[in-house]
Design a protein around this motif. Structure first.
Motif, PDB file in Angstrom:
ATOM      1  N   LEU A 690       0.834  -1.200   0.000  1.00  0.00           N
ATOM      2  CA  LEU A 690       0.000   0.000   0.000  1.00  0.00           C
ATOM      3  C   LEU A 690       0.872   1.254   0.000  1.00  0.00           C
ATOM      4  O   LEU A 690       0.641   2.193  -0.778  1.00  0.00           O
ATOM      5  CB  LEU A 690      -0.916  -0.025   1.228  1.00  0.00           C
ATOM      6  N   ALA A 691       1.885   1.256   0.864  1.00  0.00           N
ATOM      7  CA  ALA A 691       2.777   2.421   0.924  1.00  0.00           C
ATOM      8  C   ALA A 691       3.506   2.628  -0.404  1.00  0.00           C
ATOM      9  O   ALA A 691       3.630   3.751  -0.900  1.00  0.00           O
ATOM     10  CB  ALA A 691       3.777   2.230   2.071  1.00  0.00           C
ATOM     11  N   LEU A 692       3.965   1.522  -0.997  1.00  0.00           N
ATOM     12  CA  LEU A 692       4.712   1.628  -2.256  1.00  0.00           C
ATOM     13  C   LEU A 692       3.825   2.144  -3.381  1.00  0.00           C
ATOM     14  O   LEU A 692       4.237   2.977  -4.196  1.00  0.00           O
ATOM     15  CB  LEU A 692       5.283   0.247  -2.616  1.00  0.00           C
ATOM     16  N   SER A 693       2.586   1.666  -3.443  1.00  0.00           N
ATOM     17  CA  SER A 693       1.695   2.079  -4.534  1.00  0.00           C
ATOM     18  C   SER A 693       1.358   3.565  -4.462  1.00  0.00           C
ATOM     19  O   SER A 693       1.069   4.186  -5.486  1.00  0.00           O
ATOM     20  CB  SER A 693       0.410   1.247  -4.496  1.00  0.00           C
ATOM     21  N   CYS A 694       1.381   4.126  -3.256  1.00  0.00           N
ATOM     22  CA  CYS A 694       1.018   5.540  -3.106  1.00  0.00           C
ATOM     23  C   CYS A 694       2.211   6.475  -3.179  1.00  0.00           C
ATOM     24  O   CYS A 694       2.049   7.664  -3.463  1.00  0.00           O
ATOM     25  CB  CYS A 694       0.316   5.757  -1.762  1.00  0.00           C
ATOM     26  N   SER A 695       3.420   5.957  -2.906  1.00  0.00           N
ATOM     27  CA  SER A 695       4.576   6.856  -2.777  1.00  0.00           C
ATOM     28  C   SER A 695       5.569   6.754  -3.927  1.00  0.00           C
ATOM     29  O   SER A 695       6.422   7.634  -4.076  1.00  0.00           O
ATOM     30  CB  SER A 695       5.303   6.562  -1.455  1.00  0.00           C
ATOM     31  N   THR A 701       6.050   0.539 -11.267  1.00  0.00           N
ATOM     32  CA  THR A 701       6.136  -0.040  -9.924  1.00  0.00           C
ATOM     33  C   THR A 701       4.877   0.243  -9.119  1.00  0.00           C
ATOM     34  O   THR A 701       4.344  -0.643  -8.442  1.00  0.00           O
ATOM     35  CB  THR A 701       7.365   0.524  -9.190  1.00  0.00           C
ATOM     36  N   ALA A 702       4.382   1.478  -9.202  1.00  0.00           N
ATOM     37  CA  ALA A 702       3.182   1.836  -8.456  1.00  0.00           C
ATOM     38  C   ALA A 702       1.986   0.994  -8.901  1.00  0.00           C
ATOM     39  O   ALA A 702       1.186   0.531  -8.080  1.00  0.00           O
ATOM     40  CB  ALA A 702       2.875   3.326  -8.645  1.00  0.00           C
ATOM     41  N   THR A 703       1.863   0.783 -10.206  1.00  0.00           N
ATOM     42  CA  THR A 703       0.741  -0.009 -10.730  1.00  0.00           C
ATOM     43  C   THR A 703       0.843  -1.460 -10.300  1.00  0.00           C
ATOM     44  O   THR A 703      -0.144  -2.059  -9.859  1.00  0.00           O
ATOM     45  CB  THR A 703       0.694   0.087 -12.267  1.00  0.00           C
ATOM     46  N   THR A 704       2.040  -2.060 -10.393  1.00  0.00           N
ATOM     47  CA  THR A 704       2.179  -3.466  -9.993  1.00  0.00           C
ATOM     48  C   THR A 704       1.970  -3.634  -8.491  1.00  0.00           C
ATOM     49  O   THR A 704       1.389  -4.631  -8.054  1.00  0.00           O
ATOM     50  CB  THR A 704       3.559  -4.029 -10.393  1.00  0.00           C
ATOM     51  N   ALA A 705       2.409  -2.656  -7.689  1.00  0.00           N
ATOM     52  CA  ALA A 705       2.166  -2.741  -6.243  1.00  0.00           C
ATOM     53  C   ALA A 705       0.668  -2.667  -5.953  1.00  0.00           C
ATOM     54  O   ALA A 705       0.142  -3.403  -5.103  1.00  0.00           O
ATOM     55  CB  ALA A 705       2.904  -1.611  -5.528  1.00  0.00           C
ATOM     56  N   ALA A 706      -0.031  -1.777  -6.672  1.00  0.00           N
ATOM     57  CA  ALA A 706      -1.486  -1.662  -6.487  1.00  0.00           C
ATOM     58  C   ALA A 706      -2.184  -2.951  -6.892  1.00  0.00           C
ATOM     59  O   ALA A 706      -3.128  -3.412  -6.223  1.00  0.00           O
ATOM     60  CB  ALA A 706      -2.016  -0.485  -7.314  1.00  0.00           C
ATOM     61  N   THR A 748      -4.926   4.957  -9.622  1.00  0.00           N
ATOM     62  CA  THR A 748      -4.600   3.575  -9.996  1.00  0.00           C
ATOM     63  C   THR A 748      -4.922   2.615  -8.852  1.00  0.00           C
ATOM     64  O   THR A 748      -5.536   1.562  -9.043  1.00  0.00           O
ATOM     65  CB  THR A 748      -3.108   3.457 -10.368  1.00  0.00           C
ATOM     66  N   LEU A 749      -4.523   2.984  -7.642  1.00  0.00           N
ATOM     67  CA  LEU A 749      -4.809   2.149  -6.467  1.00  0.00           C
ATOM     68  C   LEU A 749      -6.318   2.037  -6.252  1.00  0.00           C
ATOM     69  O   LEU A 749      -6.839   0.940  -5.995  1.00  0.00           O
ATOM     70  CB  LEU A 749      -4.137   2.744  -5.234  1.00  0.00           C
ATOM     71  N   LEU A 750      -7.024   3.160  -6.375  1.00  0.00           N
ATOM     72  CA  LEU A 750      -8.480   3.148  -6.199  1.00  0.00           C
ATOM     73  C   LEU A 750      -9.126   2.178  -7.188  1.00  0.00           C
ATOM     74  O   LEU A 750     -10.012   1.390  -6.816  1.00  0.00           O
ATOM     75  CB  LEU A 750      -9.032   4.560  -6.399  1.00  0.00           C
ATOM     76  N   LEU A 751      -8.703   2.207  -8.434  1.00  0.00           N
ATOM     77  CA  LEU A 751      -9.309   1.351  -9.463  1.00  0.00           C
ATOM     78  C   LEU A 751      -9.082  -0.129  -9.154  1.00  0.00           C
ATOM     79  O   LEU A 751     -10.013  -0.937  -9.232  1.00  0.00           O
ATOM     80  CB  LEU A 751      -8.736   1.708 -10.838  1.00  0.00           C
ATOM     81  N   TRP A 752      -7.856  -0.481  -8.797  1.00  0.00           N
ATOM     82  CA  TRP A 752      -7.567  -1.904  -8.582  1.00  0.00           C
ATOM     83  C   TRP A 752      -8.213  -2.428  -7.303  1.00  0.00           C
ATOM     84  O   TRP A 752      -8.714  -3.557  -7.282  1.00  0.00           O
ATOM     85  CB  TRP A 752      -6.052  -2.139  -8.566  1.00  0.00           C
ATOM     86  N   VAL A 753      -8.243  -1.613  -6.250  1.00  0.00           N
ATOM     87  CA  VAL A 753      -8.911  -2.057  -5.022  1.00  0.00           C
ATOM     88  C   VAL A 753     -10.413  -2.170  -5.248  1.00  0.00           C
ATOM     89  O   VAL A 753     -11.063  -3.124  -4.791  1.00  0.00           O
ATOM     90  CB  VAL A 753      -8.593  -1.090  -3.863  1.00  0.00           C
ATOM     91  N   THR A 754     -10.981  -1.204  -5.992  1.00  0.00           N
ATOM     92  CA  THR A 754     -12.415  -1.272  -6.297  1.00  0.00           C
ATOM     93  C   THR A 754     -12.722  -2.539  -7.082  1.00  0.00           C
ATOM     94  O   THR A 754     -13.711  -3.239  -6.789  1.00  0.00           O
ATOM     95  CB  THR A 754     -12.843  -0.033  -7.116  1.00  0.00           C
ATOM     96  N   LYS A 755     -11.896  -2.864  -8.062  1.00  0.00           N
ATOM     97  CA  LYS A 755     -12.128  -4.082  -8.859  1.00  0.00           C
ATOM     98  C   LYS A 755     -12.061  -5.327  -7.961  1.00  0.00           C
ATOM     99  O   LYS A 755     -12.910  -6.225  -8.056  1.00  0.00           O
ATOM    100  CB  LYS A 755     -11.098  -4.194  -9.985  1.00  0.00           C
TER     101      LYS A 755
END
Length: 996
Positions: A690-695, A701-706, A748-755
């Protein structure tokens, strides 16, 4: 009333009594049933207006379990004597058939005591029946009469006549028929009768021969299918007299017909005849009808095989193969005559096209041998011709003609599948030919076919392929091309050879023992690329990963191979990637091929395929090593684990960017584990992701972490821990979405968590979806948020799909549609003109992924919005909407007809475009991890024109009266795209304009 002199009144009284009996027949006692039966039998002699009600009462009594012995016979005799059934109405005739059916089900022995009188009585009842509802019941009664061995006596021909008069069935159900009886139901029911007894043969076979000569294709097909069905129960005695006529009709149809259906049924009938004659047991002095039948077929067909350019060569070959495929005895008889002839003809005809035809015929006979497996030495013609057959096949493999090579490869595969046919020296030649074709044949078709053949034969001869093929492929992979004309051409040839070697090694890995040989070769080559002894390039690594992925898929069906592959490949890939990342952190000038997005994207499916089919116990064993590697830098389980520094992908620092990229490999592993495998330190891992996807500043990297975070959340058990981690995610996302430099990472994180939550019907999914809907009005994030609806609805290639054990509930798309499309529509109407397109794009993405039957039901309320979307300036919206409308034109023509004027105008305006603009090569958030340079984006304008032309084509499915006013206008407008610069656009324009 029962004694009233008015027949109508008596009829009403009996009708009332019968209706009461139909409700309470189970409560009657034996004496009551006897009394009622005698009364009703007597009433059968009453006025014809009374008879229908009497029959209803008898139907009720026929269902009584306490019916005394002999009453069933008594009732049927009374019906046969007193009632002229065919003068009754349809429903009353159906009642008679029901009474007979009930008695046959419960009083079979009593009815059989009537002997042939029962059969004769039923013939009188059925004679002249025309209603399809009654015929289905009547045919079933006749079928039961025959199959349950009721006495037919001297009435066999009469029973045949009373049923065969309906053959062939000529029935078209009326429109909106509430009974749902189809022509096929009657055909199958009648066929079951006609093919139920050999006693019908002398009457049926002349009828079938007559109908085969009919001009009606339906009559031909019905006759041929009935003949095939009859052969299952007939013997030589029934067929003997009619064999010449049957063969003559079948031959004529195959030689002359233009219908593939008729030809196929003729061949099936011939196969059935040959099988029937093969089954018959011969007495010592009886004539072998199979022998004489096959001889007549050979006499009429054999000479055509000597004319490979003439039109009768294939019909003749098909007839011979149909007859030969019926039994081993038939096969030996035919092939002893045909195979030597074909081998002789192959040698006589030097032209490749003629040889191809001959070899294809030979291949057909070789494939028949596969049905019986092992080649018997004492009887097989094929074995005696082994040297000639192999010579012909090997010569085809070296012919310049690609088409002849392809047939030769198919023949080689069949020969290899015949146990005991190829000698050890033949097998060595087979391997040599396959390697030559796979690696050095210019045409890719032959190369690919040779690799497929190697994959098919490897499990049959694993020792040969392990000992001969794998070492030679390894040698070729290492040596490259020894001679070339120029340096640039040499490099290109070397890459092509290396690519083919890698593909061939993967193709041949279809047996556990061979996998143990090929996987080390592939991994060794990958190490060479990493170390730079080969020309290090991303494409070279991707090629190896593609081969490893194919091997992984082939190992999935065998648990032992799957675990061996996982143990061998996954640690090796992780070790090489970690090595490259640590070297990049300490010495950035080294080759970075293993860290490129394209290469990591190619590694993802390898690790995923190696993990999805592991047993829970083995998966738990593996996860106990992999997760500590990423969280704690625990590298002891990796091969060659002496690294220059520690591996800390979740630590802060710019120098660790290369290490953080390897989260893609962690995602491939943990998101592919079975749901019942516990992941060590899962809560800590989720927080780090979570920290990596946001920072992280790197979008990859952010997309794969998400994605990794979402994949774990989707499988996480319900409970407080899940609620806490989701709340933490929401708390991180909301500030990130509001402002700051990393709004896109937060989206990006919002989309993947929502899915992840939408797929499993989690309650929080509606809150997150509302958050996404709110972003559609955002000037900066709105377009990306609209594209995110495609991510939510589409199948994801690497995580969150059923293949990697994700929690995917049925009909989640329908539920998402029901919950959110009204909000999209409401948002569109309330949005400003600058962001309306975002709502239309989101809506079109949702509708595009919705099952079409669901969409059709909602079409009336949404069609106006879809039409408005076509006027949007956003080409993605236009393309998505057109893709949505095209199937609807075919599936809901009545609704679409109401808007034909608007549809025609919109489609025609989009079929031609004055400019050609390419979209910028941005990688969609939901796309697999691909390199934009390798996959250039298509021209959106061209795609829109093609989709619009397909919709204009689909318009022709609307009622003609609706279309005629627009015909001239459309034809005139579609003349312009006929001159389009793009061939694909011109192709669609030709099809659409021609249909109009």
């Amino acid at each position: 009333c029962l004694e009233n002199t008015d027949p109508r009144t008596r009829g009403r009284a009996i009708q009332l009594l019968s209706q009461v009996l139909l409700q309470c027949y189970t409560l009657l006692q034996e004496k009551e049933v006897l009394h009622l039966v005698l009364f009703y039998e007597n009433r059968l002699q009453d006025h014809h207006l009374v008879v229908p009600s009497v029959l209803q009462g008898l139907r009720a009594l026929s269902m009584c379990e306490v019916l005394s012995s002999g009453l069933a016979v008594s009732v049927l005799k009374a019906i046969f004597q007193e009632v002229h059934v065919q003068s009754l109405l349809q429903l009353d005739r159906h009642t008679v058939y029901s009474i007979i059916t009930n008695f046959m089900g419960t009083r079979e022995e009593e009815l059989k005591g009537l002997g042939a009188d029962f059969t004769f009585g039923f013939i009188q009842v059925m004679d002249g029946e025309k209603d399809p509802r009654n015929l289905l019941v009547a045919f079933q009664i006749v079928h039961d009469l025959i199959t349950k061995n009721y006495a037919l006596g001297p009435f066999v021909e009469e029973l045949f006549e009373v049923t065969s008069c309906y053959f062939p069935i000529d029935f078209t159900p009326p429109p909106n028929d509430p009974h749902g009886i189809q022509r096929e139901d009657l055909i199958l029911s009648l066929r079951a009768v006609l093919a139920s007894t050999p006693q019908f043969a002398e009457f049926l076979l002349p009828l079938l021969i007559e109908k085969m000569d009919s001009d009606l294709q339906s009559a031909k097909l019905d006759s041929l299918q009935t003949l095939t069905a009859c052969c299952a129960i007939y013997g030589q005695k029934e067929l003997q007299e009619f064999l010449p006529s049957l063969w003559s009709s079948l031959r004529r149809e195959v030689f002359q017909t233009a219908s593939e259906k008729v030809e196929a049924e003729c061949l099936a009938a011939l196969h059935a005849l040959s099988a029937c004659l093969s089954r018959s047991v011969l007495s010592s002095d009886a004539e072998d009808l199979l022998d004489s039948f096959l001889s007549s077929i050979l006499q009429d067909c054999r000479h055509h095989l000597c004319e490979p350019d003439m039109k009768l060569v294939w019909p003749s070959a098909k007839l011979l193969q149909a007859a030969a495929g019926a039994s081993l005895r038939a096969y030996h008889h035919v092939t002893s005559s045909v195979l030597p002839l074909l081998l002789e003809q192959y040698t006589k005809h030097p032209q490749s096209s003629q040889r191809r035809t001959i070899l294809e015929m030979l291949l057909g006979f070789l494939e028949l041998q596969q049905k019986w497996g092992h080649v018997e030495e004492d009887e097989s013609t094929l074995l005696s011709l082994r040297a000639q057959v192999c010579s012909v096949v090997f010569s085809a493999l070296t012919d310049p003609s690609v088409q002849l090579q392809l047939v030769g490869i198919r023949a080689l595969t069949v020969l290899g599948s015949l146990q005991g046919f190829l000698s050890p020296s033949d097998l060595e030649l087979v391997v040599d030919h396959l390697i030559r074709l796979a690696l050095h044949e210019e045409d890719s078709q032959s190369s690919e076919a040779a690799m497929e053949a190697a994959g098919s034969l490897a499990p049959v001869y694993p020792k040969v392929f392990s000992a001969c093929m794998v070492p030679k492929l390894e040698e070729e992979l290492q040596s490259g091309v020894s001679s070339s004309e120029g340096e640039e051409e040499s490099s290109r040839d070397h890459c092509s050879l290396r690519q083919r070697c890698l593909q061939a090694l993967a193709a041949v890995s279809t047996h556990a023992s061979i996998v143990r040989e090929t996987v080390p070769v592939l991994l060794q080559h990958l190490r060479k690329v990493q170390k730079g002894s080969e020309a290090g390039s991303a494409q070279a690594v991707v090629s190896v990963c593609q081969s490893l992925h194919r091997v992984a898929l082939q190992c999935q069906q065998d648990a032992e191979s799957c675990w061996h592959y996982h143990q061998t490949v996954v640690p090796c890939l992780l070790a090489m990637a970690v090595q490259a990342a640590l070297q990049e952190s300490s010495r950035p000038l080294l080759d970075k091929a293993l860290l490129e997005e394209e290469v990591l994207a190619a590694m993802v499916p390898v690790i995923s395929a190696a993990t999805t089919h592991l047993s829970p116990e083995l998966a738990a064993q593996s996860v106990s090593h992999v997760v500590p590697l990423f969280l704690d830098g625990e590298v002891s389980f990796l091969p060659q684990n002496s690294f220059p520094c520690s591996f800390q992908p979740f630590q802060d620092g710019e120098c660790l960017e290369a290490q953080r990229r390897l989260v893609a490999l962690l995602m491939a592993f943990v998101c592919s584990l079975p749901r019942n495998v516990a992941i060590p330190q899962q809560e800590r891992l989720l927080r780090e992701l979570l920290a990596l996807s946001c920072s992280c500043n790197c979008p990859f990297t952010a997309t794969t972490a998400a994605k990794c975070f979402a994949g774990l959340v989707n499988k996480h058990p319900e409970g407080q821990q899940l609620d806490e981690i989701l709340q933490l995610a929401v708390n991180r996302m909301e500030p990130g979405l509001a402002e700051g430099p990393r709004r896109m990472q937060a989206l990006t994180l919002l989309l993947w968590v929502t899915k992840a939550l939408v797929l499993r019907y989690h309650p929080l999914s509606s809150h997150l979806t509302d958050k996404l809907l709110g972003l559609l009005g955002d000037a900066e994030l709105g377009p990306a948020a609209a594209d995110g609806f495609s991510l939510l609805m589409a199948e994801s290639p690497d995580v969150l799909h059923k293949g990697c054990h994700a929690d995917v509930r049925i009909m989640f798309r329908q539920r998402f549609f029901t919950d959110n499309v009204p909000k999209l529509v409401q948002g569109f109407h309330g949005a400003g003109p600058d962001v309306k397109a975002n709502y239309l794009k989101g809506l079109s993405h949702v509708l595009n992924h919705l099952p079409k039957p669901v969409l059709v039901t909602e079409l009336p309320t949404l069609l106006s919005l879809l039409l408005e979307a076509l006027s949007c300036s956003d080409r993605v919206v236009q393309l998505s909407t057109l893709s949505c409308l095209q199937p609807l034109l075919l599936e809901a023509p009545q609704i679409m007809s109401l808007h034909v004027d608007t549809l025609v105008t919109k489609f025609l305006s989009l079929t031609s475009s004055p400019t050609m603009v390419r979209v910028s090569p941005l990688l969609p958030l939901h796309a697999p991890l691909l390199c934009p340079l390798c996959c250039p984006p298509p021209c959106l304008f061209q795609a829109v024109r093609i989709a619009a032309l397909r919709c204009a084509h689909a318009l022709t499915s609307l009622p003609t009266t609706v279309l005629l006013p627009y015909k001239a206008r459309v034809i005139r407008a579609l003349a312009k795209p006929l001159d389009d610069k793009k061939r694909l656009v011109r192709k669609e324009a030709v099809a659409a304009r021609g249909e109009w």
